[in-house]
Design a protein around this motif. Structure first.
Motif, PDB file in Angstrom:
ATOM      1  N   GLY A  43       0.798  -1.222   0.000  1.00 33.07           N
ATOM      2  CA  GLY A  43       0.000   0.000   0.000  1.00 33.07           C
ATOM      3  C   GLY A  43       0.827   1.266   0.000  1.00 33.07           C
ATOM      4  N   HIS A  44       1.988   1.229   0.657  1.00 28.35           N
ATOM      5  CA  HIS A  44       2.820   2.430   0.736  1.00 28.35           C
ATOM      6  C   HIS A  44       3.425   2.792  -0.621  1.00 28.35           C
ATOM      7  CE1 HIS A  44       5.698  -0.833   0.911  1.00 28.35           C
ATOM      8  NE2 HIS A  44       6.681   0.023   0.732  1.00 28.35           N
ATOM      9  N   LEU A  45       3.389   1.860  -1.573  1.00 25.75           N
ATOM     10  CA  LEU A  45       3.928   2.121  -2.908  1.00 25.75           C
ATOM     11  C   LEU A  45       2.897   2.754  -3.839  1.00 25.75           C
ATOM     12  CD1 LEU A  45       5.942  -1.179  -3.458  1.00 25.75           C
ATOM     13  CD2 LEU A  45       6.800   1.049  -2.682  1.00 25.75           C
ATOM     14  N   GLY A  46       1.651   2.835  -3.358  1.00 34.62           N
ATOM     15  CA  GLY A  46       0.611   3.454  -4.173  1.00 34.62           C
ATOM     16  C   GLY A  46      -0.220   2.434  -4.926  1.00 34.62           C
ATOM     17  N   TRP A  47      -1.241   2.947  -5.597  1.00 33.49           N
ATOM     18  CA  TRP A  47      -2.195   2.070  -6.272  1.00 33.49           C
ATOM     19  C   TRP A  47      -1.567   1.295  -7.423  1.00 33.49           C
ATOM     20  CZ3 TRP A  47      -3.304   2.479 -11.436  1.00 33.49           C
ATOM     21  CH2 TRP A  47      -2.905   3.664 -12.083  1.00 33.49           C
ATOM     22  N   VAL A  48      -0.503   1.825  -8.025  1.00 33.13           N
ATOM     23  CA  VAL A  48       0.131   1.146  -9.156  1.00 33.13           C
ATOM     24  C   VAL A  48       0.633  -0.234  -8.756  1.00 33.13           C
ATOM     25  CG1 VAL A  48       2.006   1.261 -10.826  1.00 33.13           C
ATOM     26  CG2 VAL A  48       0.761   3.329 -10.216  1.00 33.13           C
ATOM     27  N   ALA A  49       1.081  -0.378  -7.523  1.00 35.58           N
ATOM     28  CA  ALA A  49       1.569  -1.672  -7.041  1.00 35.58           C
ATOM     29  C   ALA A  49       0.465  -2.481  -6.366  1.00 35.58           C
ATOM     30  CB  ALA A  49       2.730  -1.462  -6.073  1.00 35.58           C
ATOM     31  N   GLU A  50      -0.375  -1.791  -5.566  1.00 34.95           N
ATOM     32  CA  GLU A  50      -1.372  -2.506  -4.766  1.00 34.95           C
ATOM     33  C   GLU A  50      -2.530  -3.043  -5.601  1.00 34.95           C
ATOM     34  OE1 GLU A  50      -4.588  -1.676  -1.171  1.00 34.95           O
ATOM     35  OE2 GLU A  50      -3.190  -0.101  -1.797  1.00 34.95           O
ATOM     36  N   TRP A  51      -3.103  -2.232  -6.463  1.00 39.62           N
ATOM     37  CA  TRP A  51      -4.310  -2.625  -7.182  1.00 39.62           C
ATOM     38  C   TRP A  51      -4.097  -3.836  -8.092  1.00 39.62           C
ATOM     39  CZ3 TRP A  51      -7.565   2.226  -8.867  1.00 39.62           C
ATOM     40  CH2 TRP A  51      -7.812   3.009  -7.740  1.00 39.62           C
ATOM     41  N   PRO A  52      -3.064  -3.836  -8.958  1.00 38.91           N
ATOM     42  CA  PRO A  52      -2.872  -5.014  -9.809  1.00 38.91           C
ATOM     43  C   PRO A  52      -2.595  -6.289  -9.015  1.00 38.91           C
ATOM     44  CG  PRO A  52      -1.633  -3.132 -10.660  1.00 38.91           C
ATOM     45  CD  PRO A  52      -2.111  -2.759  -9.289  1.00 38.91           C
ATOM     46  N   THR A  53      -1.870  -6.144  -7.903  1.00 39.66           N
ATOM     47  CA  THR A  53      -1.568  -7.322  -7.082  1.00 39.66           C
ATOM     48  C   THR A  53      -2.831  -7.869  -6.445  1.00 39.66           C
ATOM     49  OG1 THR A  53       0.581  -6.324  -6.579  1.00 39.66           O
ATOM     50  CG2 THR A  53      -0.096  -8.209  -5.246  1.00 39.66           C
ATOM     51  N   HIS A  54      -3.682  -6.976  -5.961  1.00 47.06           N
ATOM     52  CA  HIS A  54      -4.953  -7.400  -5.380  1.00 47.06           C
ATOM     53  C   HIS A  54      -5.819  -8.091  -6.431  1.00 47.06           C
ATOM     54  CE1 HIS A  54      -9.255  -6.780  -4.425  1.00 47.06           C
ATOM     55  NE2 HIS A  54      -8.870  -7.081  -3.192  1.00 47.06           N
ATOM     56  N   MET A  55      -5.929  -7.513  -7.609  1.00 43.41           N
ATOM     57  CA  MET A  55      -6.739  -8.095  -8.678  1.00 43.41           C
ATOM     58  C   MET A  55      -6.177  -9.434  -9.122  1.00 43.41           C
ATOM     59  SD  MET A  55      -7.431  -4.547 -10.781  1.00 43.41           S
ATOM     60  CE  MET A  55      -8.039  -5.393 -12.239  1.00 43.41           C
ATOM     61  N   LEU A  56      -4.857  -9.526  -9.172  1.00 38.56           N
ATOM     62  CA  LEU A  56      -4.219 -10.796  -9.529  1.00 38.56           C
ATOM     63  C   LEU A  56      -4.540 -11.859  -8.486  1.00 38.56           C
ATOM     64  CD1 LEU A  56      -2.316 -12.265 -11.496  1.00 38.56           C
ATOM     65  CD2 LEU A  56      -0.403 -11.527 -10.045  1.00 38.56           C
ATOM     66  N   LYS A  72       3.870 -11.272   8.396  1.00 38.21           N
ATOM     67  CA  LYS A  72       4.567 -10.910   9.639  1.00 38.21           C
ATOM     68  C   LYS A  72       6.061 -10.701   9.441  1.00 38.21           C
ATOM     69  CE  LYS A  72       5.279 -12.341  14.434  1.00 38.21           C
ATOM     70  NZ  LYS A  72       5.010 -13.369  15.471  1.00 38.21           N
ATOM     71  N   PRO A  73       6.772 -11.554   8.646  1.00 39.67           N
ATOM     72  CA  PRO A  73       8.208 -11.323   8.452  1.00 39.67           C
ATOM     73  C   PRO A  73       8.522  -9.997   7.779  1.00 39.67           C
ATOM     74  CG  PRO A  73       7.603 -13.550   7.803  1.00 39.67           C
ATOM     75  CD  PRO A  73       6.322 -12.817   8.020  1.00 39.67           C
ATOM     76  N   LEU A  74       7.535  -9.390   7.110  1.00 39.18           N
ATOM     77  CA  LEU A  74       7.746  -8.117   6.436  1.00 39.18           C
ATOM     78  C   LEU A  74       7.387  -6.930   7.317  1.00 39.18           C
ATOM     79  CD1 LEU A  74       6.273  -9.105   2.950  1.00 39.18           C
ATOM     80  CD2 LEU A  74       8.657  -9.195   3.722  1.00 39.18           C
ATOM     81  N   GLY A  75       7.047  -7.216   8.566  1.00 37.58           N
ATOM     82  CA  GLY A  75       6.718  -6.148   9.500  1.00 37.58           C
ATOM     83  C   GLY A  75       5.377  -5.501   9.239  1.00 37.58           C
ATOM     84  N   ALA A  76       4.491  -6.194   8.512  1.00 37.14           N
ATOM     85  CA  ALA A  76       3.189  -5.624   8.170  1.00 37.14           C
ATOM     86  C   ALA A  76       2.103  -6.228   9.052  1.00 37.14           C
ATOM     87  CB  ALA A  76       2.872  -5.886   6.697  1.00 37.14           C
ATOM     88  N   THR A  77       1.015  -5.503   9.199  1.00 34.60           N
ATOM     89  CA  THR A  77      -0.117  -5.945  10.001  1.00 34.60           C
ATOM     90  C   THR A  77      -1.367  -5.962   9.131  1.00 34.60           C
ATOM     91  OG1 THR A  77       0.836  -4.994  12.014  1.00 34.60           O
ATOM     92  CG2 THR A  77      -1.514  -5.529  12.051  1.00 34.60           C
ATOM     93  N   LEU A  78      -2.088  -7.042   9.197  1.00 34.90           N
ATOM     94  CA  LEU A  78      -3.276  -7.223   8.380  1.00 34.90           C
ATOM     95  C   LEU A  78      -4.368  -6.237   8.783  1.00 34.90           C
ATOM     96  CD1 LEU A  78      -3.716  -9.399   6.150  1.00 34.90           C
ATOM     97  CD2 LEU A  78      -5.158 -10.614   7.784  1.00 34.90           C
ATOM     98  N   GLY A  79      -5.117  -5.770   7.804  1.00 33.64           N
ATOM     99  CA  GLY A  79      -6.274  -4.916   8.053  1.00 33.64           C
ATOM    100  C   GLY A  79      -7.511  -5.547   7.447  1.00 33.64           C
ATOM    101  N   GLY A  80      -8.681  -5.074   7.871  1.00 38.96           N
ATOM    102  CA  GLY A  80      -9.918  -5.651   7.357  1.00 38.96           C
ATOM    103  C   GLY A  80     -11.065  -4.675   7.423  1.00 38.96           C
ATOM    104  N   PRO A  81     -12.232  -5.082   6.950  1.00 39.35           N
ATOM    105  CA  PRO A  81     -13.407  -4.188   6.943  1.00 39.35           C
ATOM    106  C   PRO A  81     -13.882  -3.886   8.352  1.00 39.35           C
ATOM    107  CG  PRO A  81     -14.045  -6.418   6.354  1.00 39.35           C
ATOM    108  CD  PRO A  81     -12.549  -6.408   6.397  1.00 39.35           C
ATOM    109  N   SER A  82     -14.204  -2.649   8.590  1.00 44.67           N
ATOM    110  CA  SER A  82     -14.689  -2.250   9.916  1.00 44.67           C
ATOM    111  C   SER A  82     -15.773  -1.196   9.747  1.00 44.67           C
ATOM    112  CB  SER A  82     -13.552  -1.701  10.778  1.00 44.67           C
ATOM    113  OG  SER A  82     -12.953  -0.572  10.161  1.00 44.67           O
ATOM    114  N   PHE A  83     -16.611  -1.081  10.764  1.00 45.70           N
ATOM    115  CA  PHE A  83     -17.749  -0.184  10.718  1.00 45.70           C
ATOM    116  C   PHE A  83     -17.716   0.703  11.952  1.00 45.70           C
ATOM    117  CE2 PHE A  83     -22.467   0.295  11.602  1.00 45.70           C
ATOM    118  CZ  PHE A  83     -22.642   1.328  10.688  1.00 45.70           C
TER     119      PHE A  83
END
Length: 304
Positions: A91-104, A160-171
């Motif tokens: 996500g920190h790299l912007g939509w160019v990296a995140e969006w295609p990876t998510h769609m893939l 976890k090895p990449l130091g990232a924390t999962l996020g999810g839908p919240s209300f």
């Protein structure tokens, strides 16, 4: 390496750090990640799921039901592992990296498992489209819930090895429930329209094209319908809350937003689609020709 545990070195490209991973540490991580769930709630979901599976088996080919159940369970877990990590990792790299990876991830997880629903609202829609029976639908939905319980900790373990924390839908509790309901209703409306429009038309013959269009539709909803996350998937909405808090949601607002919203949208669009295509509940029934025999009338032949 000097250690007999043979640590595997993974470069942390995001933080520039190094992480040593061993089989022992992985086992401990898995145990700790799954410990966040309230065991009574887990037992309730799994027990109910197996009960519904047993009911669905009655009067149906056993292998088909078990295969469908397993495909939904594993498919939901795999989908979570494929589509949730791109956000926190890229996500920190912007939509160019995140969006295609998510769609893939959407395309790959669907292709590997052979096209499971992985979404209770989709399964609910397929029930009204007469593609599955009520018991099959209930067993499939229960499998999706179990798959989500498995999937979220695995996805967190992956990043976890990449130091990232999962996020999810919240209300946000301060947001009016009708606004949350409208958000999930509108988001799922777009998703189910994409399913029918891309997967149930001649476009469905071209797998990569139709699944890429569905993935793009999902990405569009995630970007523009942000009030509730969004989830556009009741299993993700509820099990993420379960994973992040340790308990199943206990408020009626949660179920109005994440379950009633998508399911009502699926019901409405399925009725429209069925009427437009003369399928499902609007499919023409067999016309029976009658011939007089004796004192009454008996069917002579049946034609579509």
């Amino acid at each position: 390496p000097k250690s007999r545990k043979c640590p595997i070195h993974l470069t942390n490209y995001r933080l520039g750090a190094m992480a040593d991973i061993t089989f022992e540490s992985i086992h401990m991580d898995i145990r700790d990640l799954y410990a966040v769930y309230d065991q009574k709630d887990v037992t309730y979901i799994v027990g109910t799921s197996l009960f519904l599976l047993g009911l669905a088996v009655q009067g149906n080919p056993k292998k088909r039901i078990f295969r469908t159940y397993a495909r939904e369970l594993v498919g939901t877990a795999l989908m979570i592992c494929c589509v949730f990590p791109p956000g926190p990792v890229l996500g920190h790299l912007g939509w160019v990296a995140e969006w295609p990876t998510h769609m893939l991830g959407v395309v790959i997880s669907d292709w590997i498992m052979g096209g499971p629903h992985v979404n209770p609202a989709v399964t609910f829609s397929m029930y009204w489209w007469k593609q599955v029976t009520l018991l099959e639908a209930l067993s499939i939905i229960s499998a999706q819930l179990v798959g989500a319980i498995v999937g979220f900790p695995l996805a967190q373990l992956m990043i976890k090895p990449l130091g990232a924390t999962l996020g999810g839908p919240s209300f946000d509790p301060t947001t009016p429930v009708q606004q949350g309901f409208a958000n999930e209703f509108a988001g799922f409306t777009m998703l189910i329209c994409a399913v029918y429009g891309f997967c149930c038309t001649p476009l469905g013959e071209y797998y990569l094209l139709k699944q890429s269009l569905v993935a793009a539709s999902i990405r569009f909803v995630l970007v523009f319908y942000t009030v509730t996350g969004p989830a556009i998937n009741p299993a993700l909405g509820s099990i993420w809350s379960f994973y992040s808090t340790g308990n199943l949601p206990r408020t009626w607002q949660h179920y109005v937003v994440y379950w009633l919203g998508p399911c009502l949208a699926g019901f409405a669009i399925t009725l429209f689609w069925s009427g437009a295509t003369r399928t499902g509940i609007f499919e023409p029934k067999a016309a029976t020709k009658y011939t007089a025999k004796g004192n009454g009338s008996e069917p002579a032949s049946t034609e579509k």
